[in-house]
Scaffold this motif. Structure first.
Motif, PDB file in Angstrom:
ATOM      1  N   LEU A   1       0.840  -1.196   0.000  1.00 15.54           N
ATOM      2  CA  LEU A   1       0.000   0.000   0.000  1.00 15.54           C
ATOM      3  C   LEU A   1       0.875   1.246   0.000  1.00 15.54           C
ATOM      4  O   LEU A   1       1.831   1.338   0.771  1.00 15.54           O
ATOM      5  N   LEU A   2       0.533   2.163  -0.872  1.00 14.35           N
ATOM      6  CA  LEU A   2       1.079   3.515  -0.864  1.00 14.35           C
ATOM      7  C   LEU A   2      -0.143   4.407  -0.989  1.00 14.35           C
ATOM      8  O   LEU A   2      -0.813   4.413  -2.025  1.00 14.35           O
ATOM      9  N   LEU A   3      -0.471   5.116   0.075  1.00 15.81           N
ATOM     10  CA  LEU A   3      -1.729   5.847   0.136  1.00 15.81           C
ATOM     11  C   LEU A   3      -1.526   7.198   0.809  1.00 15.81           C
ATOM     12  O   LEU A   3      -0.768   7.301   1.781  1.00 15.81           O
ATOM     13  N   PHE A   4      -2.220   8.196   0.281  1.00 12.43           N
ATOM     14  CA  PHE A   4      -2.180   9.541   0.851  1.00 12.43           C
ATOM     15  C   PHE A   4      -3.585  10.005   1.183  1.00 12.43           C
ATOM     16  O   PHE A   4      -4.540   9.642   0.486  1.00 12.43           O
ATOM     17  N   ARG A   5      -3.693  10.807   2.221  1.00 13.67           N
ATOM     18  CA  ARG A   5      -4.977  11.454   2.515  1.00 13.67           C
ATOM     19  C   ARG A   5      -5.405  12.204   1.260  1.00 13.67           C
ATOM     20  O   ARG A   5      -4.564  12.737   0.527  1.00 13.67           O
ATOM     21  N   GLU A   6      -6.696  12.281   1.033  1.00 14.77           N
ATOM     22  CA  GLU A   6      -7.177  12.865  -0.212  1.00 14.77           C
ATOM     23  C   GLU A   6      -6.674  14.287  -0.446  1.00 14.77           C
ATOM     24  O   GLU A   6      -6.371  14.656  -1.573  1.00 14.77           O
ATOM     25  N   GLY A   7      -6.550  15.087   0.596  1.00 12.08           N
ATOM     26  CA  GLY A   7      -6.057  16.451   0.432  1.00 12.08           C
ATOM     27  C   GLY A   7      -4.597  16.530   0.007  1.00 12.08           C
ATOM     28  O   GLY A   7      -4.121  17.600  -0.385  1.00 12.08           O
ATOM     29  N   TYR A   8      -3.871  15.408   0.078  1.00 11.63           N
ATOM     30  CA  TYR A   8      -2.453  15.385  -0.279  1.00 11.63           C
ATOM     31  C   TYR A   8      -2.185  14.587  -1.553  1.00 11.63           C
ATOM     32  O   TYR A   8      -1.042  14.457  -1.967  1.00 11.63           O
ATOM     33  N   GLN A   9      -3.225  14.068  -2.175  1.00 12.98           N
ATOM     34  CA  GLN A   9      -3.057  13.335  -3.421  1.00 12.98           C
ATOM     35  C   GLN A   9      -2.840  14.326  -4.567  1.00 12.98           C
ATOM     36  O   GLN A   9      -3.332  15.445  -4.543  1.00 12.98           O
ATOM     37  N   GLY A  10      -2.072  13.892  -5.557  1.00  8.94           N
ATOM     38  CA  GLY A  10      -1.833  14.720  -6.721  1.00  8.94           C
ATOM     39  C   GLY A  10      -0.875  15.875  -6.491  1.00  8.94           C
ATOM     40  O   GLY A  10      -0.813  16.802  -7.297  1.00  8.94           O
ATOM     41  N   ARG A  11      -0.116  15.825  -5.406  1.00  6.52           N
ATOM     42  CA  ARG A  11       0.811  16.913  -5.083  1.00  6.52           C
ATOM     43  C   ARG A  11       2.282  16.505  -5.254  1.00  6.52           C
ATOM     44  O   ARG A  11       3.173  17.210  -4.805  1.00  6.52           O
ATOM     45  N   GLY A  12       2.520  15.360  -5.894  1.00  7.35           N
ATOM     46  CA  GLY A  12       3.888  14.938  -6.165  1.00  7.35           C
ATOM     47  C   GLY A  12       4.534  14.109  -5.072  1.00  7.35           C
ATOM     48  O   GLY A  12       5.715  13.770  -5.171  1.00  7.35           O
ATOM     49  N   PHE A  13       3.785  13.774  -4.034  1.00  8.27           N
ATOM     50  CA  PHE A  13       4.366  12.973  -2.948  1.00  8.27           C
ATOM     51  C   PHE A  13       4.610  11.521  -3.362  1.00  8.27           C
ATOM     52  O   PHE A  13       5.554  10.886  -2.889  1.00  8.27           O
ATOM     53  N   GLY A  14       3.758  10.978  -4.226  1.00  7.29           N
ATOM     54  CA  GLY A  14       3.880   9.572  -4.630  1.00  7.29           C
ATOM     55  C   GLY A  14       5.255   9.229  -5.186  1.00  7.29           C
ATOM     56  O   GLY A  14       5.920   8.320  -4.684  1.00  7.29           O
ATOM     57  N   PRO A  15       5.716   9.947  -6.226  1.00  5.40           N
ATOM     58  CA  PRO A  15       7.050   9.653  -6.753  1.00  5.40           C
ATOM     59  C   PRO A  15       8.158   9.841  -5.713  1.00  5.40           C
ATOM     60  O   PRO A  15       9.136   9.089  -5.699  1.00  5.40           O
ATOM     61  N   GLN A  16       8.003  10.834  -4.833  1.00  2.50           N
ATOM     62  CA  GLN A  16       9.022  11.062  -3.809  1.00  2.50           C
ATOM     63  C   GLN A  16       9.084   9.890  -2.830  1.00  2.50           C
ATOM     64  O   GLN A  16      10.178   9.420  -2.471  1.00  2.50           O
ATOM     65  N   VAL A  17       7.930   9.402  -2.403  1.00  3.83           N
ATOM     66  CA  VAL A  17       7.907   8.274  -1.463  1.00  3.83           C
ATOM     67  C   VAL A  17       8.363   6.994  -2.169  1.00  3.83           C
ATOM     68  O   VAL A  17       9.019   6.156  -1.564  1.00  3.83           O
ATOM     69  N   LEU A  18       8.061   6.879  -3.445  1.00  2.00           N
ATOM     70  CA  LEU A  18       8.537   5.717  -4.200  1.00  2.00           C
ATOM     71  C   LEU A  18      10.062   5.668  -4.207  1.00  2.00           C
ATOM     72  O   LEU A  18      10.649   4.591  -4.086  1.00  2.00           O
ATOM     73  N   ARG A  19      10.730   6.805  -4.276  1.00  2.00           N
ATOM     74  CA  ARG A  19      12.210   6.830  -4.210  1.00  2.00           C
ATOM     75  C   ARG A  19      12.680   6.318  -2.844  1.00  2.00           C
ATOM     76  O   ARG A  19      13.691   5.608  -2.753  1.00  2.00           O
TER      77      ARG A  19
END
Length: 171
Positions: free
Chosen positions: A91-109
């Motif tokens: 699971l890689l999940l963000f609160r809805e207010g933080y989705q689409g802000r570029g955190f996904g690729p950063q956490v993937l690193r």
């Protein structure tokens, strides 16, 4: 924008469990899409307790994604699943207010660094076909579809995807 960090969640600490629960409840659309229901009041405990076949809690890591001292998401990883040289992102999940802000690729690193530290050759995930937004994210990040199969306890089918770790050739 500052880079998010990971903090290991300790199941024995009620404050950690409560913060994880708040993250899960902060992404109700995800739960509706993949489970067909809102997150239950024990969603954090369910996540912390769930183990893939043949694995125990020493192989599973759940992290809180922290940005500016706030829990904005979570990352669940299993070392050596389904093969010893695979790091599985459950699971890689963000609160809805933080989705689409570029955190996904950063956490993937950050997940890549963890997998590399485990001496794994690849990251593997299973996106659900009921969640096309997640599938598109993983595809954009270079994950290749391996297979599709029924997903027990979830709506739809699992799309198993994998991407080689950048340092896998050096191991």
């Amino acid at each position: 924008m500052s880079t998010p960090t990971l903090r290991s969640i300790d199941r024995r600490l009620s404050n950690d469990v409560d913060r994880l629960q708040a993250v899960l409840e902060g992404a109700p659309e995800y739960s509706l899409v993949v489970e067909g229901r809102l997150p239950p009041s024990n969603a954090a405990i369910e996540l912390l307790d769930a183990l893939p076949p043949g694995k125990d809690h020493s192989d599973k890591y759940v992290y809180e994604v922290v940005h500016e001292a706030e829990a904005v998401g979570c990352l669940e990883m299993v070392r050596g699943y389904p093969d010893t040289d695979i790091a599985f992102i459950g699971l890689l999940l963000f609160r809805e207010g933080y989705q689409g802000r570029g955190f996904g690729p950063q956490v993937l690193r950050l997940a890549e660094a963890i997998g590399t530290g485990w001496r794994c050759r690849a990251l593997r995930i299973a996106a659900l076909d009921t969640n096309p937004r997640a599938f598109a994210f993983w595809e954009r990040e270079g994950f290749i579809e391996l297979l599709r199969k029924p997903a027990m306890d979830f709506a739809g089918h699992a799309i198993v995807m994998e991407r080689a770790l950048p340092d896998a050739r050096k191991i």
